[in-house]
Design an enzyme around this catalytic site. Structure first.
Site, short mmCIF file in Angstrom:
data_model
loop_
_atom_site.label_atom_id
_atom_site.label_comp_id
_atom_site.label_asym_id
_atom_site.label_seq_id
_atom_site.Cartn_x
_atom_site.Cartn_y
_atom_site.Cartn_z
N MET A 144 0.85 -1.20 0.00
CA MET A 144 0.00 0.00 0.00
C MET A 144 0.89 1.25 0.00
O MET A 144 1.17 1.81 1.04
CB MET A 144 -0.89 0.00 1.25
CG MET A 144 -1.69 -1.28 1.41
SD MET A 144 -2.75 -1.28 2.87
CE MET A 144 -1.55 -1.38 4.17
N ASP A 145 1.27 1.67 -1.17
CA ASP A 145 2.23 2.76 -1.28
C ASP A 145 1.56 4.01 -1.84
O ASP A 145 0.66 3.92 -2.68
CB ASP A 145 3.37 2.31 -2.21
CG ASP A 145 4.58 3.20 -2.11
OD1 ASP A 145 5.46 3.12 -2.99
OD2 ASP A 145 4.67 4.00 -1.15
N GLY A 146 2.00 5.18 -1.38
CA GLY A 146 1.53 6.43 -1.99
C GLY A 146 0.65 7.30 -1.11
O GLY A 146 0.08 8.28 -1.60
N ARG A 157 1.14 -3.58 -6.32
CA ARG A 157 1.84 -2.46 -5.66
C ARG A 157 1.33 -1.18 -6.28
O ARG A 157 1.31 -1.04 -7.51
CB ARG A 157 3.35 -2.55 -5.82
CG ARG A 157 4.00 -1.34 -5.13
CD ARG A 157 5.47 -1.39 -5.03
NE ARG A 157 5.90 -0.20 -4.25
CZ ARG A 157 6.98 -0.16 -3.50
NH1 ARG A 157 7.78 -1.20 -3.42
NH2 ARG A 157 7.28 0.94 -2.83
N THR A 158 0.94 -0.25 -5.47
CA THR A 158 0.39 1.01 -5.96
C THR A 158 1.47 2.08 -6.03
O THR A 158 2.60 1.86 -5.59
CB THR A 158 -0.74 1.50 -5.03
OG1 THR A 158 -0.24 1.56 -3.69
CG2 THR A 158 -1.94 0.57 -5.08
#
Lengths: 324, 289
Positions: A102-104, A273-274
Site C-alpha cells: 500500500m504505497d503512496g 503495488r500502488t
C-alpha cells in the site's frame, strides 16, 4: 479502462450459459513441489449467437452446435453460495490470495495540499474497501504490507504516528471483524511494537482465529529476509531439541516455518503495488517466486473498485495466456 | 390460427433481427478493442524506432553508471533461443551495461554458457572477473548464470551451513539462535555456498508471465522489476527505455528524508496521544490507590 479490456473479457450479448466442472489443469508455473495446486474449479463459458434456450428453433443459430451437444451430456455442478462478480470478471481463474503493497499515502496528501495524516487515513478507507471487495468476490486471503522493518528508520515522530494509527484502526474494527467472520493474522517482528499495540494485536488474533470466511494478514515490522531468518531460528530450536537433524533441513522445512504459514494459501497468486513503483521492497521474498506482479499507477488512497478490477482482469488475462 | 402463426413468425423474425443486431454490435466493440491494441502496438514500435535511431534526444543522456548490476530473467521455453539471447546481450554491451546476471528456471542458459561467452567479444564470467579488468575496458561485460537451484535451494544450503555452526557451538550453552541466525550471517553463508552475486538494481523479465520465476529471492529486496514481453518481440528501443526509466527513479528504501512540514503536521497528534496515554495511566494508578 479500455486499455484493460481485451476480446476475451467482453461478455457477448444474449448468450446462453452452460456450467461445467473443469478439473484443475496444473499451471506450468506451479510445477515445483513448493507450490500447492488449487482444487477443482468451476468454469462459466459464454458462447456467441445462442438465443433463448426455451425453443429448439433457436439452436440453428448457435455457432458451435457440436459443442452444445457435448455440453448437454456433461454433468452440471453449481455451487449455491457462489459470490456475485463484477461485469467482465470471470470466476476462474480468481486469485485465492492477493498481496498488496500500500504505497503512496503521503504523495496523495501532498498532491491535495492536505496534511500527511489525511493520506494515511484515506489509505485506511481504501483498505476497508478492498477487504469488502475481496469478501464479495470470493478471494480467500488478503495480505497487506502495512509497515516494513525498514520503516523503523523513519523519524520517531512519524513512526509514533503510524503506530497510533494502527492501534486506533485495530480497536475500531475488531467488532466488525468478529461480525463479518474475518480472521486477522499479523506477521512481522511484533516484539518491536509498543506494548499496548502488541497486546492489542495478540488479542485480536486470538479472538478471530476461528473465523473462516476471509483472512486478512497484516504485515507489520516485517521483511522478507527477516521472515527467512526467523524460520531458520525456529528450525534451530528444533535442532537443539533433537527433533530434527541439521542435515534434514530442506526448502520445504523452511517453508513450514515461515510466518505466512498461518494461512491455508501461503503463496500469493497476485501482488499489487500502488503508486507506480516497480519493486517488492523486501516483501514476502520467498513466497513471490511465481506470483503475478501488477504495478498500479494509482496512489493507494485512490485504489478502489475500478483499479482492483483492472488488476484482477489483468491477472485473469495472463493466466489464460500462460495456460495455452 | 393464421393470426397466431403470423404473430409467431413476426416474433421469430424480430428475435433474429435483434440477435443479428446485437451480434454486429459485439463485433464492432471487439473490432474497436482490437484496433486500440493494434494502435498501441504501432505506437510502441514507432517509439522504439525513434529511441533506437537517436531521434529522441533525452535517451542519449543516459547515466548508465547508475545501473551497477542488471538481471535478465527469461522464461525457460524462450531461453532455448540462444541467438536472441546473444543479440540482447550485444545490445546491453552497446548501451554500456557492465554486469549482467542471466536467469532461467531450468538452467538452459547455464548449459549454453560456453556458446554465449564464445559469441560475445569481451565477455567473462562474473566469478572469474577481477576488478582491474573491468575498470580498463568500457565495452567489457561480465556474465553470471543462475537458475532455480540458486534461489531457494541455495538458501536451504546456506541455512544448513549455519545450523552446522550452531550445533558445533551449541555446547557452550551461551549461544542463542538470534546471534547465529541473522541477515548478515545468511548473506555470508550464501556467498560461502557459491551465491556470490550482488543484488541487481534492475530486473528485466522476458516471457509471457509477469513474475520473476524464482530468481534468487534473497537478492531482490529493492530491485526494480520490469516486464518486457516475449523475447522474440524484444526491441532495442524498449530495452533502452526501461534502463533510462530506471536511472530516473529515486528510492527511499523504506526510510524517508526528514522534513519539517511533516513534523508540524504530525507532532500535535503525537503529543495528544502521549497526553491521553499518561492521563489514562494516572487514572489507573489513582483507582488502585
Amino acid at each position: 479502462m479500455i486499455s484493460s479490456l481485451s476480446p476475451q473479457l467482453l461478455i457477448k450479448p444474449n448468450t446462453a450459459t452452460t456450467l461445467s466442472p473443469i478439473p484443475h489443469v496444473q499451471n506450468q508455473r506451479f510445477k515445483l513441489a513448493s507450490h500447492v495446486c488449487p482444487s477443482e474449479l468451476l468454469s462459466i463459458r459464454k458462447r456467441p449467437g445462442s438465443a433463448c434456450a426455451a425453443t429448439t428453433q433457436h439452436r440453428r443459430y448457435l455457432l458451435f452446435p457440436a459443442e452444445e451437444e457435448e455440453e448437454e451430456e456433461r454433468e452440471v455442478k453449481f455451487t449455491s453460495d457462489a459470490p456475485a462478480l463484477a461485469e467482465g470478471l470471470q470466476r476462474e481463474p480468481m486469485p485465492r490470495h492477493v498481496a498488496v503493497i500500500m504505497d503512496g499515502n503521503r504523495r496523495w496528501a501532498h498532491l491535495r495540499g492536505l496534511p500527511v495524516r489525511s493520506g494515511y487515513e484515506a489509505g485506511v478507507k481504501s483498505l476497508k474497501t478492498l477487504v469488502e471487495l475481496c469478501c464479495k468476490w470470493g478471494i480467500r486471503v488478503l495480505t497487506v504490507f502495512a509497515f516494513s522493518s525498514d520503516n523503523w528508520f523513519r523519524p520517531e515522530v512519524e513512526v509514533e504516528f503510524l503506530m497510533s494509527l494502527l492501534e486506533t484502526g485495530v480497536k475500531e474494527e475488531t467488532e466488525s471483524f468478529i461480525r463479518e467472520r474475518i480472521r486477522i493474522s499479523v506477521i512481522g517482528d511484533t516484539s518491536k511494537l509498543p506494548k499496548c499495540l502488541e497486546e492489542l494485536v495478540i488479542n485480536v488474533v486470538e479472538t478471530t482465529k476461528n473465523n473462516t470466511r476471509f483472512q486478512l494478514i497484516v504485515a507489520v515490522s516485517y521483511s522478507g529476509q527477516y521472515d527467512l531468518v526467523q524460520a531458520c531460528q525456529r528450525i534451530a530450536m528444533k535442532v537443539k531439541d533433537g527433533l530434527i537433524e541439521p542435515n534434514d533441513v530442506s526448502e520445504s522445512l523452511i517453508e513450514q516455518e515461515l510466518e505466512t504459514n498461518c494461512t491455508e494459501f501461503p503463496y500469493p497468486d497476485l501482488l499489487i503495488r500502488t503508486s507506480g513503483e516497480l519493486r517488492i521492497s523486501n516483501f514476502m521474498l520467498w513466497q513471490l517466486a511465481y506470483t503475478e506482479l501488477f504495478f498500479s499507477q494509482s496512489l493507494w488512497p485512490d485504489f478502489g473498485e475500478a483499479e482492483f478490477l483492472e488488476a484482477l482482469k489483468s491477472f485473469q488475462q495472463r493466466c489464460r495466456h500462460y495456460g495455452k | 390460427m393464421d393470426f397466431r402463426d403470423t404473430m409467431q413468425k413476426v416474433y421469430s423474425w424480430a428475435c433474429q433481427i435483434g440477435n443479428l443486431g446485437l451480434w454486429i454490435i459485439w463485433l464492432l466493440i471487439h473490432f474497436a478493442v482490437d484496433l486500440w491494441y493494434f494502435a498501441l502496438h504501432i505506437a510502441c514500435a514507432i517509439e522504439s524506432y525513434l529511441i533506437s535511431s537517436g531521434i529522441l534526444k533525452r535517451y542519449k543522456a543516459l547515466d548508465i553508471d547508475k545501473l551497477r548490476y542488471l538481471a535478465i530473467v527469461i522464461e525457460s521455453e524462450e531461453a532455448y533461443h540462444i541467438p536472441a539471447v546473444i543479440q540482447l546481450l550485444q545490445w546491453l554491451v552497446d548501451i554500456g551495461v557492465k554486469h549482467v546476471c542471466l536467469y532461467d528456471a531450468e538452467g538452459i542458459l547455464k548449459k549454453s554458457k560456453e556458446s554465449i561467452l564464445g559469441k560475445l567479444n569481451n565477455a567473462t564470467l562474473f566469478e572469474e572477473a577481477g576488478e582491474s579488468n573491468l575498470l580498463l575496458d568500457h565495452k567489457h561485460i561480465t556474465l553470471e548464470f543462475a537458475s532455480f537451484p540458486d534461489g531457494k535451494e541455495a538458501v536451504a544450503k546456506a541455512a544448513n551451513l549455519l545450523f552446522m555452526k550452531y550445533v558445533k557451538l551449541g555446547g557452550s550453552g551461551k549461544i542463542q539462535e538470534e546471534k547465529i541466525f541473522t541477515e548478515a550471517h545468511m548473506s555470508e553463508a550464501l556467498r560461502a555456498v557459491g551465491c556470490k552475486g550482488p543484488e541487481p538494481d534492475l530486473l528485466l523479465v522476458y516471457g509471457p508471465v509477469r513474475c520473476h520465476l524464482g530468481f534468487p529471492a534473497w537478492r531482490i529486496r529493492y530491485t526494480e522489476i520490469v516486464h518486457m514481453g516475449r523475447l522474440k518481440s524484444m526491441r532495442y528501443g524498449s530495452l533502452l527505455k526501461a534502463i533510462y526509466k530506471f536511472t530516473m527513479v529515486r528510492q527511499n528504501y523504506g526510510k524517508s528524508s526528514f522534513n519539517y512540514i511533516l513534523l508540524l503536521q504530525v507532532v500535535p497528534h503525537v503529543l495528544l496521544k502521549r497526553y491521553e496515554r499518561t492521563r489514562d495511566l494516572d487514572r489507573k494508578n489513582e483507582s488502585v490507590t
